[in-house]
Design a protein around this motif. Structure first.
Motif, PDB file in Angstrom:
ATOM      1  N   ARG A 282       0.817  -1.212   0.000  1.00 20.25           N
ATOM      2  CA  ARG A 282       0.000   0.000   0.000  1.00 20.25           C
ATOM      3  C   ARG A 282       0.852   1.264   0.000  1.00 20.25           C
ATOM      4  O   ARG A 282       0.503   2.264  -0.629  1.00 20.25           O
ATOM      5  CB  ARG A 282      -0.941  -0.018   1.210  1.00 20.25           C
ATOM      6  N   LYS A 283       1.985   1.225   0.658  1.00 30.41           N
ATOM      7  CA  LYS A 283       2.858   2.397   0.736  1.00 30.41           C
ATOM      8  C   LYS A 283       3.444   2.778  -0.621  1.00 30.41           C
ATOM      9  O   LYS A 283       3.934   3.912  -0.793  1.00 30.41           O
ATOM     10  CB  LYS A 283       3.989   2.136   1.733  1.00 30.41           C
TER      11      LYS A 283
ATOM     12  N   HIS B 147     -14.754   0.027   8.833  1.00 25.03           N
ATOM     13  CA  HIS B 147     -14.728  -1.109   7.899  1.00 25.03           C
ATOM     14  C   HIS B 147     -13.946  -0.771   6.637  1.00 25.03           C
ATOM     15  O   HIS B 147     -13.267  -1.637   6.065  1.00 25.03           O
ATOM     16  CB  HIS B 147     -16.147  -1.592   7.593  1.00 25.03           C
ATOM     17  N   LEU B 148     -13.986   0.479   6.179  1.00 26.26           N
ATOM     18  CA  LEU B 148     -13.201   0.851   5.003  1.00 26.26           C
ATOM     19  C   LEU B 148     -11.711   0.685   5.282  1.00 26.26           C
ATOM     20  O   LEU B 148     -10.959   0.150   4.455  1.00 26.26           O
ATOM     21  CB  LEU B 148     -13.502   2.291   4.592  1.00 26.26           C
ATOM     22  N   ASN B 149     -11.277   1.140   6.440  1.00 27.22           N
ATOM     23  CA  ASN B 149      -9.864   1.004   6.791  1.00 27.22           C
ATOM     24  C   ASN B 149      -9.456  -0.456   6.960  1.00 27.22           C
ATOM     25  O   ASN B 149      -8.382  -0.865   6.515  1.00 27.22           O
ATOM     26  CB  ASN B 149      -9.565   1.780   8.075  1.00 27.22           C
ATOM     27  N   CYS B 150     -10.318  -1.250   7.577  1.00 24.72           N
ATOM     28  CA  CYS B 150     -10.008  -2.675   7.763  1.00 24.72           C
ATOM     29  C   CYS B 150      -9.907  -3.408   6.433  1.00 24.72           C
ATOM     30  O   CYS B 150      -9.122  -4.359   6.299  1.00 24.72           O
ATOM     31  CB  CYS B 150     -11.050  -3.338   8.655  1.00 24.72           C
ATOM     32  N   ASP B 151     -10.668  -2.976   5.435  1.00 25.73           N
ATOM     33  CA  ASP B 151     -10.668  -3.661   4.144  1.00 25.73           C
ATOM     34  C   ASP B 151      -9.389  -3.420   3.344  1.00 25.73           C
ATOM     35  O   ASP B 151      -9.073  -4.190   2.438  1.00 25.73           O
ATOM     36  CB  ASP B 151     -11.884  -3.239   3.316  1.00 25.73           C
ATOM     37  N   VAL B 152      -8.665  -2.347   3.660  1.00 24.51           N
ATOM     38  CA  VAL B 152      -7.406  -2.107   2.944  1.00 24.51           C
ATOM     39  C   VAL B 152      -6.184  -2.361   3.832  1.00 24.51           C
ATOM     40  O   VAL B 152      -5.085  -2.562   3.333  1.00 24.51           O
ATOM     41  CB  VAL B 152      -7.343  -0.671   2.359  1.00 24.51           C
ATOM     42  N   GLU B 153      -6.374  -2.331   5.148  1.00 23.60           N
ATOM     43  CA  GLU B 153      -5.280  -2.603   6.083  1.00 23.60           C
ATOM     44  C   GLU B 153      -5.757  -3.576   7.169  1.00 23.60           C
ATOM     45  O   GLU B 153      -5.884  -3.220   8.339  1.00 23.60           O
ATOM     46  CB  GLU B 153      -4.778  -1.312   6.721  1.00 23.60           C
ATOM     47  N   PRO B 154      -6.035  -4.822   6.783  1.00 25.94           N
ATOM     48  CA  PRO B 154      -6.637  -5.772   7.735  1.00 25.94           C
ATOM     49  C   PRO B 154      -5.745  -6.126   8.920  1.00 25.94           C
ATOM     50  O   PRO B 154      -6.238  -6.590   9.939  1.00 25.94           O
ATOM     51  CB  PRO B 154      -6.909  -7.008   6.861  1.00 25.94           C
ATOM     52  N   LYS B 155      -4.450  -5.873   8.819  1.00 27.40           N
ATOM     53  CA  LYS B 155      -3.543  -6.225   9.919  1.00 27.40           C
ATOM     54  C   LYS B 155      -3.374  -5.079  10.916  1.00 27.40           C
ATOM     55  O   LYS B 155      -2.700  -5.247  11.933  1.00 27.40           O
ATOM     56  CB  LYS B 155      -2.177  -6.637   9.356  1.00 27.40           C
ATOM     57  N   ASN B 156      -3.975  -3.936  10.620  1.00 25.21           N
ATOM     58  CA  ASN B 156      -3.877  -2.794  11.522  1.00 25.21           C
ATOM     59  C   ASN B 156      -4.835  -3.002  12.701  1.00 25.21           C
ATOM     60  O   ASN B 156      -6.057  -2.913  12.546  1.00 25.21           O
ATOM     61  CB  ASN B 156      -4.216  -1.502  10.772  1.00 25.21           C
TER      62      ASN B 156
ATOM     63  N   TRP C 149     -12.517   9.764  -3.500  1.00 21.60           N
ATOM     64  CA  TRP C 149     -13.505   8.853  -2.928  1.00 21.60           C
ATOM     65  C   TRP C 149     -13.162   7.395  -3.252  1.00 21.60           C
ATOM     66  O   TRP C 149     -13.848   6.485  -2.778  1.00 21.60           O
ATOM     67  CB  TRP C 149     -14.896   9.137  -3.498  1.00 21.60           C
ATOM     68  N   ILE C 150     -12.150   7.184  -4.089  1.00 18.93           N
ATOM     69  CA  ILE C 150     -11.900   5.848  -4.656  1.00 18.93           C
ATOM     70  C   ILE C 150     -10.524   5.325  -4.264  1.00 18.93           C
ATOM     71  O   ILE C 150      -9.529   6.051  -4.322  1.00 18.93           O
ATOM     72  CB  ILE C 150     -12.016   5.877  -6.198  1.00 18.93           C
ATOM     73  N   ASP C 151     -10.467   4.054  -3.868  1.00 17.73           N
ATOM     74  CA  ASP C 151      -9.208   3.347  -3.628  1.00 17.73           C
ATOM     75  C   ASP C 151      -9.042   2.351  -4.778  1.00 17.73           C
ATOM     76  O   ASP C 151      -9.801   1.382  -4.876  1.00 17.73           O
ATOM     77  CB  ASP C 151      -9.248   2.622  -2.285  1.00 17.73           C
ATOM     78  N   TYR C 152      -8.075   2.597  -5.652  1.00 17.21           N
ATOM     79  CA  TYR C 152      -8.059   1.936  -6.954  1.00 17.21           C
ATOM     80  C   TYR C 152      -7.347   0.583  -6.998  1.00 17.21           C
ATOM     81  O   TYR C 152      -7.925  -0.416  -7.437  1.00 17.21           O
ATOM     82  CB  TYR C 152      -7.378   2.847  -7.987  1.00 17.21           C
ATOM     83  N   TYR C 153      -6.085   0.522  -6.586  1.00 17.12           N
ATOM     84  CA  TYR C 153      -5.229  -0.603  -6.962  1.00 17.12           C
ATOM     85  C   TYR C 153      -5.222  -1.748  -5.947  1.00 17.12           C
ATOM     86  O   TYR C 153      -5.369  -1.522  -4.745  1.00 17.12           O
ATOM     87  CB  TYR C 153      -3.792  -0.112  -7.167  1.00 17.12           C
ATOM     88  N   PRO C 154      -5.030  -2.972  -6.442  1.00 12.18           N
ATOM     89  CA  PRO C 154      -4.892  -4.115  -5.524  1.00 12.18           C
ATOM     90  C   PRO C 154      -3.577  -4.020  -4.751  1.00 12.18           C
ATOM     91  O   PRO C 154      -2.545  -3.675  -5.314  1.00 12.18           O
ATOM     92  CB  PRO C 154      -4.903  -5.325  -6.464  1.00 12.18           C
ATOM     93  N   THR C 155      -3.630  -4.299  -3.463  1.00 17.43           N
ATOM     94  CA  THR C 155      -2.438  -4.310  -2.625  1.00 17.43           C
ATOM     95  C   THR C 155      -2.488  -5.520  -1.701  1.00 17.43           C
ATOM     96  O   THR C 155      -3.539  -6.160  -1.553  1.00 17.43           O
ATOM     97  CB  THR C 155      -2.333  -3.023  -1.770  1.00 17.43           C
TER      98      THR C 155
ATOM     99  N   MET D 104     -11.822  -0.607  -5.216  1.00 17.30           N
ATOM    100  CA  MET D 104     -11.617  -1.320  -6.472  1.00 17.30           C
ATOM    101  C   MET D 104     -10.329  -2.134  -6.391  1.00 17.30           C
ATOM    102  O   MET D 104      -9.529  -1.970  -5.471  1.00 17.30           O
ATOM    103  CB  MET D 104     -11.510  -0.336  -7.646  1.00 17.30           C
ATOM    104  N   ASN D 105     -10.131  -2.976  -7.392  1.00 19.28           N
ATOM    105  CA  ASN D 105      -8.856  -3.646  -7.638  1.00 19.28           C
ATOM    106  C   ASN D 105      -8.540  -3.460  -9.119  1.00 19.28           C
ATOM    107  O   ASN D 105      -8.647  -4.381  -9.931  1.00 19.28           O
ATOM    108  CB  ASN D 105      -8.919  -5.116  -7.234  1.00 19.28           C
TER     109      ASN D 105
END
Length: 589
Positions: free
Chosen positions: A3-4, A74-83, A339-345, A366-367
């Protein structure tokens, strides 16, 4: 990709919801205080219209704050589940939701017990915004339990969601796929790319590496999926519905006949068209035998489209021109305001969705990988987001949440306008054939495949209702059998096809999938009129998007100019597929 490593402009900006954890926990604290105030209304909720109105307004205030907090977590958990900070936030808000469900269980009982008084109150315009929701509460009377039983049900609600929570938390890791001697990463975002590869061995390897992981954890997935079905059957039974389906359509405020109408059209009356399409694929691919993992190979090989995010927005703005500058302004705000998170990480949730709350912007996960499907997914999710935005900005909170039943209409209208735009602006016969093929695939997914999913889901619900065994073998055997019937005798099923049922998240959403078919059929009717220059249809449609959930889905769609109970719109959708197929055959042959 980590993600970074993603440019900031290609990630969503959730700081506009909360700047720091203190703001999040402040809203939680305020919500807890509001909940305490709401519980003080017990026993006197309907003593006067003023009392009822004060309660409803205060409940809306709390619900808006809780929804905002849930959205952020839930938005944050979906992109950073280990946080673990975000996981703690999600657990906190989920606990509050559970507490409110238990503490406010008295509400429906007091409304129903004083139904004559409430009906009289509803004549007063001060309750105008609450008429539809209160009428629905009164209609639930035959299915409402006594206060003690409702309290017990509310207390176990959180436990009953464990199967979905386990499914959402599972993150499988897949063996790499070898392409031209190089190891390539396989995940939910890249699977479809591998299945489009011209090399059959790559396709087969990707399919096997992906679904053998689901087979490896089959008992876990079987427990979660059967758990969902048993939960739905349990709730429908204790609430005196004839079946889980009856309970689901009651909540959707639509007739049961609509479900079977959609299934009959796709799975019986018009399935021959899908089998004809598969025969054409086998012929064009020049294969003696065709397997299910071969069916994603593009049939128009001379056209390969890749898009940047910026190019996607240029095309989307052109395709959605009929809706006018105000609609497009919302689309472009989504890009400019992040408003959009685009790339798979690594660790990011797969797939795509639009989510938000009354007090936030709608956000899109998105991915994005730059193919036509990424463009189509983007315009699809933007359809949801604009629907949410217009509903929230034109309705009171209580009427802003449209039902899932109509949710797929807005997204599918966008997708259909896009594909028509791409076909109309094709620079060659080959390119036009490419986009016709994409639309054929889209139709297959929505008006054929989703009803097959719905058939499987309905059978599982019936098994749960009848207390029949639901082992992994029983479910995977059933899914394999339905797939063979669905694809037709010319398509061979891979040995792992049965386990692919565990890959479909919508089986956890209680009779969701057939609504995609409804969305497609309604969208085709609306788009046809729009492209024929019907300005009144545009106005009716935009008003539909602004209407939120203030009426029943059937009424909302009827006011949009389309009656979902009319057989003709389903017949027209399958005839549209047939016409496309005829045109495609002429172009490629």
């Amino acid at each position: 990709m980590e993600r970074k490593d993603i440019e900031e402009k290609y990630t969503w900006d959730l700081s506009k919801i909360y700047q720091d954890p203190q703001e999040f926990y402040h809203d939680i604290e305020v919500s807890e205080q509001l909940l305490d105030e709401l519980t003080s209304f017990q026993g006197k909720l309907t003593e006067s219209i003023e009392t009822l109105l004060r309660f409803l307004s205060k409940r809306d205030e709390m619900s808006m704050l809780v929804s905002k907090a849930y959205c952020f977590a839930h938005l944050n958990c979906d992109v950073e589940p280990k946080n673990q900070e975000y996981q703690k936030m999600l657990a906190t808000v989920m606990s509050l939701i559970q507490q409110s469900s238990v503490k406010l269980v008295f509400v429906d009982n007091e409304i129903v017990e004083n139904d004559e008084k409430v009906k009289e109150y509803l004549k007063d315009d001060r309750l105008k915004s609450y008429r539809y929701s209160l009428k629905n509460a009164l209609a639930f009377k035959p299915h409402l339990l006594d206060k003690e039983q409702e309290e017990l049900v509310a207390k176990v609600d959180n436990i009953s969601e464990l199967a979905e929570q386990v499914f959402d938390s599972l993150r499988l890791e897949f063996e790499d796929v070898e392409v031209n001697g190089q190891k390539k990463t396989l995940n939910q975002a890249t699977l479809n790319e591998f299945l489009k590869n011209k090399d059959r061995e790559v396709r087969k390897q990707a399919y096997h590496h992906f679904f053998k992981e689901y087979q490896r954890f089959e008992n876990t997935f079987a427990s979660t999926l059967s758990g969902v079905m048993k939960k739905d059957a349990f709730y429908s039974d204790i609430r005196h519905f004839d079946s889980p389906l009856a309970a689901s359509v009651f909540n959707d405020d639509v007739p049961t006949d609509l479900f079977f109408k959609i299934l009959d059209k796709a799975n019986n009356e018009y399935r021959y068209l899908f089998h004809r399409y598969n025969h054409l694929k086998k012929e064009l691919l020049g294969l003696d035998e065709i397997y299910n993992y071969d069916l994603s190979v593009p049939l128009v090989k001379s056209v390969s489209k890749k898009f940047t995010i910026e190019e996607c927005f240029d095309i989307i703005n052109q395709a959605l021109t009929p809706f006018g500058k105000d609609y497009l302004a919302i689309i472009n705000r989504a890009k400019e305001e992040r408003w959009i998170d685009y790339y798979p990480t690594v660790g990011k949730r797969g797939g795509a969705y639009s989510s938000g709350s009354y007090l936030t912007q709608p956000y899109i996960l998105m991915n994005f990988i730059g193919d036509y499907n990424s463009l189509s997914t983007m315009i699809h999710e933007l359809g949801h987001s604009v629907h949410t935005y217009l509903s929230s900005h034109n309705q009171d909170y209580i009427n802003s949440n449209y039902r899932i039943f109509v949710a797929e209409v807005a997204s599918t209208v966008n997708e259909t306008l896009l594909i028509n735009y791409m076909m109309d602006h094709a620079s060659s016969k080959e390119e036009k054939a490419y986009y016709i093929y994409e639309q054929l695939e889209n139709c297959v997914g929505l008006i054929f495949r989703q009803p097959m999913f719905a058939d499987f889901e309905h059978r599982l619900h019936e098994m749960a209702k009848n207390n029949e065994p639901m082992s992994s073998k029983i479910m995977t055997d059933l899914y394999g059998k339905l797939n063979q019937e669905y694809f037709g005798k010319e398509v061979k099923m891979d040995e792992l096809v049965g386990w692919s049922c565990y890959y479909v998240p919508h089986f956890y959403y209680d009779y969701y999938v057939y609504k995609y078919t409804l969305g497609m059929t309604v969208a085709l009717a609306i788009v046809k009129r729009i492209l024929n220059g019907d300005t009144q249809q545009v106005e009716r449609y935009l008003n539909f998007l602004k209407s939120g959930g203030k009426e029943s889905p059937v009424d909302l769609l009827s006011h949009a100019g389309v009656d979902p109970l009319d057989d003709a719109i389903y017949d027209d959708a399958f005839h549209y597929f047939e016409d496309l197929l005829n045109e495609f055959e002429k172009l490629v042959k």
